[in-house]
Design a protein around this motif. Structure first.
Motif, PDB file in Angstrom:
ATOM      1  N   PRO A  34       0.826  -1.209   0.000  1.00 41.93           N
ATOM      2  CA  PRO A  34       0.000   0.000   0.000  1.00 41.93           C
ATOM      3  C   PRO A  34       0.860   1.259   0.000  1.00 41.93           C
ATOM      4  CG  PRO A  34      -0.058  -1.089   2.136  1.00 41.93           C
ATOM      5  CD  PRO A  34       0.709  -1.985   1.219  1.00 41.93           C
ATOM      6  N   GLY A  35       0.458   2.209  -0.821  1.00 38.09           N
ATOM      7  CA  GLY A  35       1.120   3.501  -0.824  1.00 38.09           C
ATOM      8  C   GLY A  35       2.503   3.521  -1.428  1.00 38.09           C
ATOM      9  N   ALA A  36       2.849   2.538  -2.257  1.00 39.23           N
ATOM     10  CA  ALA A  36       4.170   2.528  -2.891  1.00 39.23           C
ATOM     11  C   ALA A  36       4.040   2.747  -4.387  1.00 39.23           C
ATOM     12  CB  ALA A  36       4.884   1.220  -2.607  1.00 39.23           C
ATOM     13  N   VAL A  37       4.732   3.767  -4.886  1.00 41.81           N
ATOM     14  CA  VAL A  37       4.742   4.047  -6.321  1.00 41.81           C
ATOM     15  C   VAL A  37       6.190   3.948  -6.797  1.00 41.81           C
ATOM     16  CG1 VAL A  37       4.288   5.765  -8.114  1.00 41.81           C
ATOM     17  CG2 VAL A  37       2.759   5.603  -6.136  1.00 41.81           C
ATOM     18  N   VAL A  38       6.375   3.231  -7.876  1.00 40.26           N
ATOM     19  CA  VAL A  38       7.699   3.115  -8.484  1.00 40.26           C
ATOM     20  C   VAL A  38       7.710   3.978  -9.737  1.00 40.26           C
ATOM     21  CG1 VAL A  38       9.070   1.493  -9.837  1.00 40.26           C
ATOM     22  CG2 VAL A  38       8.340   0.882  -7.526  1.00 40.26           C
ATOM     23  N   THR A  58       4.755   6.629  -0.845  1.00 43.81           N
ATOM     24  CA  THR A  58       6.190   6.759  -1.108  1.00 43.81           C
ATOM     25  C   THR A  58       6.464   6.511  -2.581  1.00 43.81           C
ATOM     26  OG1 THR A  58       6.668   5.931   1.106  1.00 43.81           O
ATOM     27  CG2 THR A  58       8.485   5.906  -0.482  1.00 43.81           C
ATOM     28  N   TRP A  59       7.133   7.457  -3.218  1.00 47.06           N
ATOM     29  CA  TRP A  59       7.558   7.296  -4.614  1.00 47.06           C
ATOM     30  C   TRP A  59       9.048   6.974  -4.613  1.00 47.06           C
ATOM     31  CZ3 TRP A  59       4.029  10.819  -3.003  1.00 47.06           C
ATOM     32  CH2 TRP A  59       2.838  10.942  -3.728  1.00 47.06           C
ATOM     33  N   LYS A  60       9.453   6.046  -5.458  1.00 44.78           N
ATOM     34  CA  LYS A  60      10.873   5.724  -5.602  1.00 44.78           C
ATOM     35  C   LYS A  60      11.241   5.758  -7.076  1.00 44.78           C
ATOM     36  CE  LYS A  60      14.466   2.495  -4.238  1.00 44.78           C
ATOM     37  NZ  LYS A  60      14.814   1.305  -3.445  1.00 44.78           N
ATOM     38  N   ASN A  61      12.274   6.533  -7.404  1.00 44.80           N
ATOM     39  CA  ASN A  61      12.708   6.633  -8.792  1.00 44.80           C
ATOM     40  C   ASN A  61      13.756   5.560  -9.093  1.00 44.80           C
ATOM     41  OD1 ASN A  61      13.345   7.397 -11.362  1.00 44.80           O
ATOM     42  ND2 ASN A  61      14.656   9.112 -10.735  1.00 44.80           N
ATOM     43  N   LEU A  62      13.430   4.672  -9.986  1.00 45.98           N
ATOM     44  CA  LEU A  62      14.375   3.622 -10.380  1.00 45.98           C
ATOM     45  C   LEU A  62      15.128   3.981 -11.663  1.00 45.98           C
ATOM     46  CD1 LEU A  62      12.338   0.362  -9.617  1.00 45.98           C
ATOM     47  CD2 LEU A  62      13.937   1.599  -8.149  1.00 45.98           C
ATOM     48  N   ALA A  79      11.620  17.641  -4.830  1.00 47.64           N
ATOM     49  CA  ALA A  79      12.838  18.041  -5.537  1.00 47.64           C
ATOM     50  C   ALA A  79      13.087  16.987  -6.615  1.00 47.64           C
ATOM     51  CB  ALA A  79      14.000  18.089  -4.559  1.00 47.64           C
ATOM     52  N   ALA A  80      14.061  17.211  -7.481  1.00 49.34           N
ATOM     53  CA  ALA A  80      14.414  16.197  -8.493  1.00 49.34           C
ATOM     54  C   ALA A  80      14.923  14.958  -7.773  1.00 49.34           C
ATOM     55  CB  ALA A  80      15.467  16.757  -9.433  1.00 49.34           C
ATOM     56  N   LEU A  81      14.334  13.836  -8.115  1.00 46.77           N
ATOM     57  CA  LEU A  81      14.739  12.572  -7.495  1.00 46.77           C
ATOM     58  C   LEU A  81      15.738  11.877  -8.411  1.00 46.77           C
ATOM     59  CD1 LEU A  81      11.219  11.187  -6.425  1.00 46.77           C
ATOM     60  CD2 LEU A  81      12.811  12.563  -5.065  1.00 46.77           C
ATOM     61  N   ASP A  82      16.930  11.643  -7.883  1.00 39.73           N
ATOM     62  CA  ASP A  82      17.906  10.865  -8.641  1.00 39.73           C
ATOM     63  C   ASP A  82      17.581   9.383  -8.475  1.00 39.73           C
ATOM     64  OD1 ASP A  82      19.392  13.001  -9.703  1.00 39.73           O
ATOM     65  OD2 ASP A  82      20.464  13.246  -7.795  1.00 39.73           O
ATOM     66  N   GLN A  83      18.355   8.554  -9.139  1.00 36.28           N
ATOM     67  CA  GLN A  83      18.092   7.111  -9.095  1.00 36.28           C
ATOM     68  C   GLN A  83      18.090   6.616  -7.647  1.00 36.28           C
ATOM     69  OE1 GLN A  83      20.772   4.650 -11.440  1.00 36.28           O
ATOM     70  NE2 GLN A  83      19.008   3.451 -12.081  1.00 36.28           N
ATOM     71  N   ASN A  84      17.038   5.873  -7.315  1.00 37.21           N
ATOM     72  CA  ASN A  84      16.814   5.278  -5.991  1.00 37.21           C
ATOM     73  C   ASN A  84      16.427   6.279  -4.899  1.00 37.21           C
ATOM     74  OD1 ASN A  84      17.229   2.584  -6.826  1.00 37.21           O
ATOM     75  ND2 ASN A  84      19.451   2.893  -6.728  1.00 37.21           N
ATOM     76  N   ASP A  85      16.287   7.557  -5.254  1.00 36.25           N
ATOM     77  CA  ASP A  85      15.773   8.525  -4.282  1.00 36.25           C
ATOM     78  C   ASP A  85      14.281   8.284  -4.068  1.00 36.25           C
ATOM     79  OD1 ASP A  85      18.187   9.746  -3.961  1.00 36.25           O
ATOM     80  OD2 ASP A  85      17.676  11.581  -5.077  1.00 36.25           O
ATOM     81  N   TYR A  87      10.488   9.951  -2.282  1.00 38.61           N
ATOM     82  CA  TYR A  87       9.742  11.128  -1.818  1.00 38.61           C
ATOM     83  C   TYR A  87       8.464  10.613  -1.176  1.00 38.61           C
ATOM     84  CZ  TYR A  87       6.909  15.368  -1.900  1.00 38.61           C
ATOM     85  OH  TYR A  87       6.109  16.420  -1.539  1.00 38.61           O
ATOM     86  N   GLN A  88       8.051  11.259  -0.083  1.00 35.25           N
ATOM     87  CA  GLN A  88       6.844  10.814   0.607  1.00 35.25           C
ATOM     88  C   GLN A  88       5.880  11.972   0.800  1.00 35.25           C
ATOM     89  OE1 GLN A  88       8.372   8.955   4.274  1.00 35.25           O
ATOM     90  NE2 GLN A  88       7.812   6.995   3.363  1.00 35.25           N
ATOM     91  N   PHE A  89       4.600  11.652   0.726  1.00 35.33           N
ATOM     92  CA  PHE A  89       3.561  12.630   1.058  1.00 35.33           C
ATOM     93  C   PHE A  89       2.427  11.911   1.766  1.00 35.33           C
ATOM     94  CE2 PHE A  89      -0.232  15.174   0.411  1.00 35.33           C
ATOM     95  CZ  PHE A  89       0.228  16.420   0.832  1.00 35.33           C
TER      96      PHE A  89
END
Ligand SMILES: [Cu+2]
Length: 114
Positions: A34-38, A58-62, A79-85, A87-89
């Motif tokens: 739940p609540g995970a976006v890739v 939680t978003w994770k940039n792959l 902010a700009a998410l680099d690889q594996n960064d 962000y949560q809201f």
């Protein structure tokens, strides 16, 4: 008389089938974290999700490319998410929230909070 009865029966069957489809769909959704976006291949995955009010997403940039997570109503902007960064809201209020990437605006997703 008989035709009417048949119609009624098939309507009930149709309703039953669509209720089953809705139930099957929600159990599939529940199986995901739940609540995970890739973010992968310039796409948000899933592109549509439903969470309960009070949930933190939680978003994770792959991707090797930077992406951002922006709400079109201005509620949040990462902010700009680099690889594996990540962000949560935290979504406190029910509603439908449109999200896009500020760098690649064709990347979109919808988060429904209920
Ligand atoms: Cu992007």
């Amino acid at each position: 008389m008989q035709i009417l009865t048949l119609r009624r029966v098939s309507r009930v069957l149709l309703l039953g089938a669509s209720l089953f489809a809705v139930a099957a769909g929600s159990s599939v959704a529940r199986a995901q974290t739940p609540g995970a976006v890739v973010i992968k291949n310039f796409m948000f995955s899933p592109m549509a999700m439903t969470v309960k009010a009070g949930s933190t997403v939680t978003w994770k940039n792959l991707d090797g490319e930077p992406h951002t997570v922006v709400n079109d109503a201005g509620l949040f902007r990462s902010a700009a998410l680099d690889q594996n960064d990540t962000y949560q809201f935290k979504f406190d209020k029910p509603g439908v929230y449109k999200v896009f990437c500020g760098i690649h605006p064709t990347m979109k997703e919808t988060i429904t909070v209920e």
